[in-house]
Design a protein around this motif. Sequence first.
Motif, PDB file in Angstrom:
ATOM      1  N   UNK A   3    -107.896   2.193  44.802  1.00 32.29           N
ATOM      2  CA  UNK A   3    -108.774   1.536  44.085  1.00 32.29           C
ATOM      3  C   UNK A   3    -109.677   1.251  45.093  1.00 32.29           C
ATOM      4  N   UNK A   4    -110.930   2.720  45.190  1.00 26.98           N
ATOM      5  CA  UNK A   4    -111.465   2.744  46.143  1.00 26.98           C
ATOM      6  C   UNK A   4    -113.189   2.455  45.773  1.00 26.98           C
ATOM      7  N   UNK A   5    -113.724   1.420  46.418  1.00 26.91           N
ATOM      8  CA  UNK A   5    -114.999   1.380  45.757  1.00 26.91           C
ATOM      9  C   UNK A   5    -116.201   2.330  46.018  1.00 26.91           C
ATOM     10  N   UNK A   6    -115.953   3.670  45.192  1.00 25.53           N
ATOM     11  CA  UNK A   6    -117.225   4.546  45.773  1.00 25.53           C
ATOM     12  C   UNK A   6    -118.617   4.117  45.650  1.00 25.53           C
ATOM     13  N   UNK A   7    -118.344   3.272  44.954  1.00 29.58           N
ATOM     14  CA  UNK A   7    -119.633   2.411  43.883  1.00 29.58           C
ATOM     15  C   UNK A   7    -120.884   1.499  45.123  1.00 29.58           C
ATOM     16  N   UNK A   8    -119.810   1.377  45.651  1.00 31.17           N
ATOM     17  CA  UNK A   8    -120.390   0.575  47.211  1.00 31.17           C
ATOM     18  C   UNK A   8    -121.584   1.206  48.486  1.00 31.17           C
ATOM     19  N   UNK A   9    -120.544   2.952  48.235  1.00 34.24           N
ATOM     20  CA  UNK A   9    -121.552   4.134  49.031  1.00 34.24           C
ATOM     21  C   UNK A   9    -122.628   4.080  48.553  1.00 34.24           C
ATOM     22  N   UNK A  11    -126.342   5.586  48.300  1.00 37.62           N
ATOM     23  CA  UNK A  11    -125.871   7.625  47.162  1.00 37.62           C
ATOM     24  C   UNK A  11    -126.965   8.272  48.784  1.00 37.62           C
ATOM     25  N   UNK A  12    -127.642   7.469  49.826  1.00 40.56           N
ATOM     26  CA  UNK A  12    -128.072   8.935  50.876  1.00 40.56           C
ATOM     27  C   UNK A  12    -127.115   9.965  50.756  1.00 40.56           C
ATOM     28  N   UNK A  13    -127.446  10.774  50.424  1.00 40.41           N
ATOM     29  CA  UNK A  13    -127.396  11.840  50.746  1.00 40.41           C
ATOM     30  C   UNK A  13    -125.847  12.181  50.242  1.00 40.41           C
ATOM     31  N   UNK A  14    -125.301  11.211  49.588  1.00 42.60           N
ATOM     32  CA  UNK A  14    -123.132  10.933  49.269  1.00 42.60           C
ATOM     33  C   UNK A  14    -122.961  12.191  48.566  1.00 42.60           C
ATOM     34  N   UNK A  15    -122.209  12.902  48.617  1.00 40.09           N
ATOM     35  CA  UNK A  15    -121.595  14.033  48.396  1.00 40.09           C
ATOM     36  C   UNK A  15    -119.547  13.601  49.431  1.00 40.09           C
ATOM     37  N   UNK A  16    -119.489  14.469  47.381  1.00 43.59           N
ATOM     38  CA  UNK A  16    -118.051  14.565  48.074  1.00 43.59           C
ATOM     39  C   UNK A  16    -117.088  15.331  46.543  1.00 43.59           C
ATOM     40  N   UNK A  17    -115.928  15.610  47.429  1.00 42.04           N
ATOM     41  CA  UNK A  17    -114.996  16.718  46.691  1.00 42.04           C
ATOM     42  C   UNK A  17    -113.738  16.271  47.064  1.00 42.04           C
ATOM     43  N   UNK A  18    -112.767  16.649  45.936  1.00 41.66           N
ATOM     44  CA  UNK A  18    -111.159  15.673  45.368  1.00 41.66           C
ATOM     45  C   UNK A  18    -110.883  16.728  45.216  1.00 41.66           C
ATOM     46  N   UNK A  19    -109.395  17.216  46.095  1.00 44.66           N
ATOM     47  CA  UNK A  19    -108.413  18.369  46.128  1.00 44.66           C
ATOM     48  C   UNK A  19    -107.116  17.682  46.149  1.00 44.66           C
ATOM     49  N   UNK A  21    -106.225  15.095  45.054  1.00 41.35           N
ATOM     50  CA  UNK A  21    -105.551  12.862  45.810  1.00 41.35           C
ATOM     51  C   UNK A  21    -104.905  12.340  44.254  1.00 41.35           C
ATOM     52  N   UNK A  22    -104.777  11.008  44.872  1.00 41.19           N
ATOM     53  CA  UNK A  22    -104.590  10.074  43.868  1.00 41.19           C
ATOM     54  C   UNK A  22    -105.594   9.426  43.857  1.00 41.19           C
ATOM     55  N   UNK A  23    -106.182   8.754  42.752  1.00 42.00           N
ATOM     56  CA  UNK A  23    -107.696   8.270  43.060  1.00 42.00           C
ATOM     57  C   UNK A  23    -107.089   6.841  42.070  1.00 42.00           C
ATOM     58  N   UNK A  24    -106.184   6.262  42.114  1.00 41.10           N
ATOM     59  CA  UNK A  24    -106.486   5.382  40.571  1.00 41.10           C
ATOM     60  C   UNK A  24    -107.056   3.966  41.471  1.00 41.10           C
ATOM     61  N   UNK A  25    -107.461   3.754  40.057  1.00 38.45           N
ATOM     62  CA  UNK A  25    -107.976   2.419  39.639  1.00 38.45           C
ATOM     63  C   UNK A  25    -109.692   2.565  40.667  1.00 38.45           C
ATOM     64  N   UNK A  26    -110.234   3.270  41.223  1.00 37.26           N
ATOM     65  CA  UNK A  26    -110.879   3.238  42.087  1.00 37.26           C
ATOM     66  C   UNK A  26    -112.589   3.448  41.027  1.00 37.26           C
ATOM     67  N   UNK A  27    -113.304   3.224  41.802  1.00 37.38           N
ATOM     68  CA  UNK A  27    -114.672   3.216  40.479  1.00 37.38           C
ATOM     69  C   UNK A  27    -115.748   3.330  41.375  1.00 37.38           C
ATOM     70  N   UNK A  28    -116.118   4.680  40.309  1.00 37.42           N
ATOM     71  CA  UNK A  28    -117.267   5.491  40.864  1.00 37.42           C
ATOM     72  C   UNK A  28    -118.464   4.790  40.166  1.00 37.42           C
ATOM     73  N   UNK A  29    -118.862   3.245  39.986  1.00 34.95           N
ATOM     74  CA  UNK A  29    -119.860   3.317  38.433  1.00 34.95           C
ATOM     75  C   UNK A  29    -121.138   3.015  38.836  1.00 34.95           C
TER      76      UNK A  29
END
Length: 115
Positions: A3-9, A11-19, A21-29
Amino acid sequence: MLGLRFDKCSEFLFSASFTHCTLNFSSFYKLKIKKTKFQECIIQEVDFSETDLSEAVFDRCDLKDANFDNTILEKADFTTSYHYRIDPDNNKIRKAKFSRDGLAGLLTKYDIQIK
């Protein structure tokens, strides 16, 4: 991570990679996360609506019930991922990569059987 809300981060210099991971119910809207790598992740019921995922790589990811709505998926790679449902009429998928086994995920709305 659920349930992480990445959409609330910011965007300035935002970058990520995921290995692994369980990201269920998260938002990248509406995020612009081009070239993001998701490796061996469980990404179920995640919101990718209006997200720019150009050139993203989904390597061996479970995308069951992930929401792709008006998403930019140009040159994204789904060849080893599974359980995704993506409407080609509702998303930009030019030059995206899919495996033959994953074609059913692009045709779900037609309610047809593929054998």
